[in-house]
Design a protein around this motif. Structure first.
Motif, PDB file in Angstrom:
ATOM      1  N   SER A 196     -20.190  46.991 -26.115  1.00 56.89           N
ATOM      2  CA  SER A 196     -20.562  45.649 -25.678  1.00 56.89           C
ATOM      3  C   SER A 196     -20.255  44.619 -26.758  1.00 56.89           C
ATOM      4  O   SER A 196     -19.777  43.516 -26.469  1.00 56.89           O
ATOM      5  N   ALA A 197     -20.503  44.993 -28.015  1.00 60.09           N
ATOM      6  CA  ALA A 197     -20.324  44.046 -29.114  1.00 60.09           C
ATOM      7  C   ALA A 197     -18.851  43.777 -29.426  1.00 60.09           C
ATOM      8  O   ALA A 197     -18.510  42.700 -29.927  1.00 60.09           O
ATOM      9  N   GLY A 239     -16.358  43.199 -27.447  1.00 59.12           N
ATOM     10  CA  GLY A 239     -15.847  42.092 -26.647  1.00 59.12           C
ATOM     11  C   GLY A 239     -14.379  42.218 -26.317  1.00 59.12           C
ATOM     12  O   GLY A 239     -13.789  43.305 -26.377  1.00 59.12           O
ATOM     13  N   ASP A 240     -13.769  41.067 -25.988  1.00 55.37           N
ATOM     14  CA  ASP A 240     -12.368  41.078 -25.561  1.00 55.37           C
ATOM     15  C   ASP A 240     -11.422  40.425 -26.564  1.00 55.37           C
ATOM     16  O   ASP A 240     -10.220  40.336 -26.325  1.00 55.37           O
ATOM     17  N   LYS A 274     -11.718  34.107 -28.341  1.00 62.97           N
ATOM     18  CA  LYS A 274     -12.766  33.244 -28.883  1.00 62.97           C
ATOM     19  C   LYS A 274     -13.282  32.295 -27.808  1.00 62.97           C
ATOM     20  O   LYS A 274     -12.508  31.695 -27.059  1.00 62.97           O
ATOM     21  N   GLN A 275     -14.609  32.182 -27.729  1.00 60.45           N
ATOM     22  CA  GLN A 275     -15.230  31.233 -26.822  1.00 60.45           C
ATOM     23  C   GLN A 275     -16.538  30.752 -27.416  1.00 60.45           C
ATOM     24  O   GLN A 275     -17.078  31.377 -28.331  1.00 60.45           O
ATOM     25  N   TYR A 288     -20.287  30.448 -26.659  1.00 54.92           N
ATOM     26  CA  TYR A 288     -21.253  31.010 -25.723  1.00 54.92           C
ATOM     27  C   TYR A 288     -22.369  30.021 -25.443  1.00 54.92           C
ATOM     28  O   TYR A 288     -22.697  29.157 -26.268  1.00 54.92           O
TER      29      TYR A 288
END
Length: 311
Positions: free
Chosen positions: A270-271, A273-274, A277-278, A280
């Motif tokens: 989960s940590a 991510g993909d 950058k976003q 949140y």
């Protein structure tokens, strides 16, 4: 046909990048020939959230060097010859039939590492979703060809092997239906011998093959590091008690360790991510409170998207 060059199907699961890490509890011969112990290990693996359990299957007369057959050794069942001991810790067809039924009943995959062609045929009667090549068998071309002929996904462990030997094994098996596991075949393996960066090396060397990790170390940290480095499959030996008799017990994970291993693997997944950058939603209050100067890029984005998108 595989959906992607680096995805493989094992049972009803896809294994590879972008998929949940496939976690295997290696029972091996830690059951010590006792079916009740094997069932208890299956229960522990299922309770921990593991995806599969794995056994080892040998034909003792084929896999035991002839000059060792009559060598005597002390065992929990008394002093016996080595060939008798090898038979003592092997499960037969009825044992595996019960294992197969039970794993289907509770919903966990099972498979095995066959160490000889006769064992491949034996396991084939149970239609396993995959087969595993033990590190010790990586150079056995006859066995590799028999495994390839099953048409199943093959998991290839690479301990005690040179790059040239690994390359040859891949050529024999074919690269389009294997999962490769980095491994160090020391029991237990000290951290300085784990060489976890090999996961990245193998990814680069075999770009169409999913890469995982088979660990024989003490503790969980380094296995979790393998996941952070990109391992898509993880295998660890499991036991009910590391003090039990047997050569693999000391490098195995007990039930509470199994639970923590799977839990922490899922947290790491989960940590990770993909990689895109976003900002949140949870950061927006901090942004409004702490950012004193919005900056020209933020102003330009506000003009383009509206202030609510960048505030």
């Amino acid at each position: 046909m595989n959906i992607s060059p680096r995805l493989r199907r094992i049972g009803d699961r896809l294994v590879g990048p972008g998929q949940p890490v496939y976690v295997i509890g290696e029972i091996g011969i830690n059951h010590n020939g006792d079916l009740r112990t094997a069932m208890a290990l299956i229960d522990a693996a299922k309770a921990a959230g593991m995806d599969a359990v794995k056994f080892q299957k040998r034909t003792p007369e084929v896999c035991t060097p002839r000059d060792q057959w009559e060598v005597e050794r002390d065992t929990p069942w008394g002093r016996m010859t080595y060939i008798d001991y090898r038979h003592r810790v092997e499960f037969g067809a009825e044992d595996y039939r019960q294992i197969d039924d039970y794993c289907r009943e509770i919903g966990i995959d099972w498979f095995a590492s066959p160490w000889d062609v006769e064992s491949v045929d034996f396991l084939g009667a149970f239609s396993p979703s995959t087969y595993k090549v033990a590190s010790a068998s990586l150079t056995d071309d006859v066995l590799l060809r028999a495994l390839r002929a099953t048409g199943r996904t093959i998991i290839l462990s690479t301990g005690m092997s040179t790059p040239a030997q690994i390359r040859h094994a891949v050529e024999v098996l074919g690269s389009d239906n294997i999962v490769m596991l980095h491994a160090t075949s020391t029991y237990p393996a000290p951290p300085e011998q784990l060489n976890l960066r090999m996961i990245k090396t193998l990814e680069a060397e075999y770009p169409n093959v999913p890469i995982g990790y088979s660990g024989h170390e003490v503790g969980l940290q380094t296995t979790l590091c393998a996941v952070a480095l990109g391992a898509v499959m993880v295998e660890r030996h499991i036991t009910l008690d590391r003090a039990m008799w047997g050569s693999d017990q000391s490098a195995s994970v007990e039930p509470e360790g199994m639970r923590r291993l799977v839990r922490d693997i899922r947290v790491i997944e989960s940590a990770l991510g993909d990689g895109v950058k976003q900002v949140y939603d949870g950061e927006r209050n901090a942004m409004a409170k702490l950012r004193r100067v919005s900056g020209v890029v933020a102003e330009a984005e506000a003009a383009r998207f509206g202030p609510e998108r960048v505030a």
